[in-house]
Design a protein around this motif. Structure first.
Motif, PDB file in Angstrom:
ATOM      1  N   TRP A  47       1.046  -1.546  -0.422  1.00 55.99           N
ATOM      2  CA  TRP A  47      -0.099  -0.032  -0.224  1.00 55.99           C
ATOM      3  C   TRP A  47       1.037   1.085  -0.294  1.00 55.99           C
ATOM      4  CZ3 TRP A  47      -2.163   2.845   4.248  1.00 55.99           C
ATOM      5  CH2 TRP A  47      -3.261   3.900   4.384  1.00 55.99           C
ATOM      6  N   ASP A  76      -1.607  -2.242   4.502  1.00 55.83           N
ATOM      7  CA  ASP A  76      -2.709  -1.976   4.438  1.00 55.83           C
ATOM      8  C   ASP A  76      -3.859  -2.203   5.522  1.00 55.83           C
ATOM      9  OD1 ASP A  76      -5.580  -0.838   4.356  1.00 55.83           O
ATOM     10  OD2 ASP A  76      -5.477  -1.233   1.853  1.00 55.83           O
ATOM     11  N   SER A  88      -2.400  -3.485  -3.568  1.00 51.77           N
ATOM     12  CA  SER A  88      -3.119  -2.771  -3.532  1.00 51.77           C
ATOM     13  C   SER A  88      -2.667  -1.619  -4.687  1.00 51.77           C
ATOM     14  CB  SER A  88      -2.525  -0.942  -2.441  1.00 51.77           C
ATOM     15  OG  SER A  88      -3.008  -1.551  -1.445  1.00 51.77           O
TER      16      SER A  88
END
Ligand code: 9PG
Length: 531
Positions: A47, A76, A88
């Motif tokens: 992320w 994340d 992500s």
């Protein structure tokens, strides 16, 4: 693009049309691509700056990294427990034809996973567009970057700056006199930026100089600028800790969960971390004023860190998807800082594109290659170390058309450094390939020969050629990073048990407080002996 493969894909989406240069553009809250083959490897794409990005065998799932208290600052947090290969905004698998099949979102708040033979993309809230591409990895990723540039924008600065940064030698033990000494010792080495990192502020959330900077931050920047360099400053503007007055003055500016408790943004500096709500108008005004203040002090290069805090899940003043909320905050910061060079760090990748000039694209380096405790027992590929930084940075170089990709600092010193000459060389080569040069070495720690190496590195403008996923040509010298980024073995048996214990200990605030205090003491001792 591999036309044959693309023809055989079964795509499920609200809308699907061929993309101009091959592949497909899709729309939908959820889309899927059925693979006409059994994939063996998946591209995990973490992320934020520090999260892992790497190719990995599908039959070797990533073990849960520890300690859990650091999940909000390393992953994340919404997807920590996803069992399938996932990442992500984008994901990819290798195809039997030596290329990749890629699915990536063109909007924020999106996630991709592999479910058997299906790549699935989902928007967390609402719907949006996607890109599907197949073929040569570099070509497909370049096409994706191109599409993102059209939607999100690009950095504005042509040439990346060459940076001296205070973190990886002095850490929080910086003070005015010490930085003056470093500046003098750098002499006329061609660093464009002298960047003051963590350690100047009163507290996280209290962005005024502490007692170690009695002349003020404006006097320091004047001193830096008098050396012909740009003054740079580190801040973590979206974080607040309980020891900062702001935490008590504006409880309504904090990001909270459904029950009204402040959302954890992790634990660092011996304290729990919390996040500002970047949709709260008063908090945004405060952030803008902070940017104007540090520009007013004379800092024209800003490293804004721990930015993920603004995109954590929670209840906000405005009911926006979390990455959209973050991006609005970043936009306010960007506008308020005017034309300063903006380096994002600890930053969620896609929602930062177009608003920053450079981005840290991997976890922190350190004066060691890998910590076996962190890598094996804690299964944590995001803690400081040369290998973790090298691995993730290599898998984020696709971002280079969109912003300057900062691989973190490199080391030349042999003093206070356990990296081997080969490991230092790998990081130095990575800085050339990534195109962003920074070091934290104290000039007083260099031998005459090391200082000469720094000079040569700063002046180098090599011809670069990408030969493969991990192999490059730097001028006429072939460099292959591939053999150096293997993932550590998954802990089993006794190691797994040890990992659980250390992971549990590492999630206890009192343990982290003790570790922090010990670290500070060790740092003081190191300084007394070496500076
Ligand atoms: C200053 C540092 C330096 C460094 C940044 C950032 O996951 N973690 O616990 C974690 C802690 C610190 C950290 C990264 C990750 O370092 O990347 O360059 O500026 O802050 O405190």
């Amino acid at each position: 693009m591999s036309a044959k493969l693309v023809e055989r894909l079964i795509i499920t989406a609200e809308k699907s049309r061929p993309a101009p240069d091959g592949g497909f553009l899709l729309s939908g809250a959820e889309v899927s691509v059925e693979l006409p083959f059994e994939p063996a490897r998946y591209l995990y794409h973490g992320w934020q700056s520090w999260s892992l990005a790497a190719w990995r065998e599908i039959d070797q799932p990533l073990p849960l990294q520890k300690p859990a208290i650091l999940h909000p600052m390393q992953l994340d947090p919404v997807h920590v427990r996803d069992a399938r290969p996932n990442g992500s905004w984008l994901g990819a698998v290798e195809t039997p034809e030596e290329g990749i099949l890629f699915l990536g979102s063109l909007g924020l708040d999106a996630h991709v996973e592999l479910d058997g033979r299906r790549l699935i993309g989902r928007y967390e809230a609402g719907s949006g567009d996607w890109f599907v591409g197949a073929g040569d990895e570099t070509t497909v990723m370049a096409r994706y970057a191109d599409l993102l540039a059209k939607r999100l924008g690009q950095g504005r600065v042509a040439t990346p700056p060459r940076v001296w940064c205070s973190w990886y030698s002095l850490y929080t033990a910086i003070d005015e006199a010490l930085l003056h000494k470093v500046l003098a010792d750098l002499g006329d080495l061609p660093f464009d930026v002298f960047q003051v990192d963590d350690g100047w502020q009163r507290a996280i959330g209290d962005w005024e100089p502490n007692a170690k900077f009695p002349s003020g931050m404006d006097a320091l920047s004047a001193h830096i600028r008098a050396s012909g360099r740009i003054a740079g400053l580190w801040l973590a503007p979206l974080l607040v800790v309980p020891s900062a007055p702001l935490y008590h003055q504006h409880p309504d500016w904090l990001l909270r969960d459904e029950k009204g408790h402040p959302v954890s943004a992790g634990f660092n500096w011996g304290e729990p971390l919390y996040a500002l709500d970047t949709t709260h108008p008063a908090a945004l005004e405060w952030l803008a004023a902070l940017m104007r203040k540090v520009r007013g002090w004379g800092y024209d290069y800003l490293k804004l860190d721990f930015l993920y805090a603004g995109a954590l899940p929670g209840k906000r003043y405005l009911d926006l998807p979390r990455e959209a909320a973050y991006r609005n905050g970043l936009q306010v910061l960007r506008e308020a800082m005017g034309d300063a060079y903006f380096l994002t760090c600890g930053a969620p990748i896609l929602p930062s594109i177009g608003l920053c000039d450079g981005m840290r694209v991997g976890p922190d380096v350190a004066d060691l290659w890998v910590s076996p405790r962190d890598a094996i027992l804690l299964a944590n590929p995001t803690t400081p170390g040369g290998q973790n930084a090298l691995r993730t940075t290599l898998h984020r170089l696709w971002l280079s058309p969109l912003l300057h990709t900062d691989p973190d600092v490199v080391y030349f010193r042999s003093r206070r450094c356990s990296l081997s000459p080969q490991e230092k060389g790998l990081l130095q080569d990575l800085s050339l390939v990534a195109g962003f040069k920074a070091t934290s070495d104290l000039p007083a720690w260099w031998t005459a020969e090391e200082r000469q190496q720094v000079q040569t590195w700063l002046e180098a403008r090599p011809r670069l050629q990408r030969l493969g996923r991990y192999s490059f040509k730097i001028d006429d010298r072939p460099v292959d990073f591939g053999p150096h980024i293997a993932m550590p073995p998954t802990p089993r048996g006794l190691q797994k048990l040890q990992g659980k214990l250390i992971g549990w200990l590492g999630s206890q605030p009192f343990v982290l407080r003790v570790l922090f205090k010990n670290g500070e003491r060790a740092l003081q001792k190191m300084l007394a002996e070496n500076v």
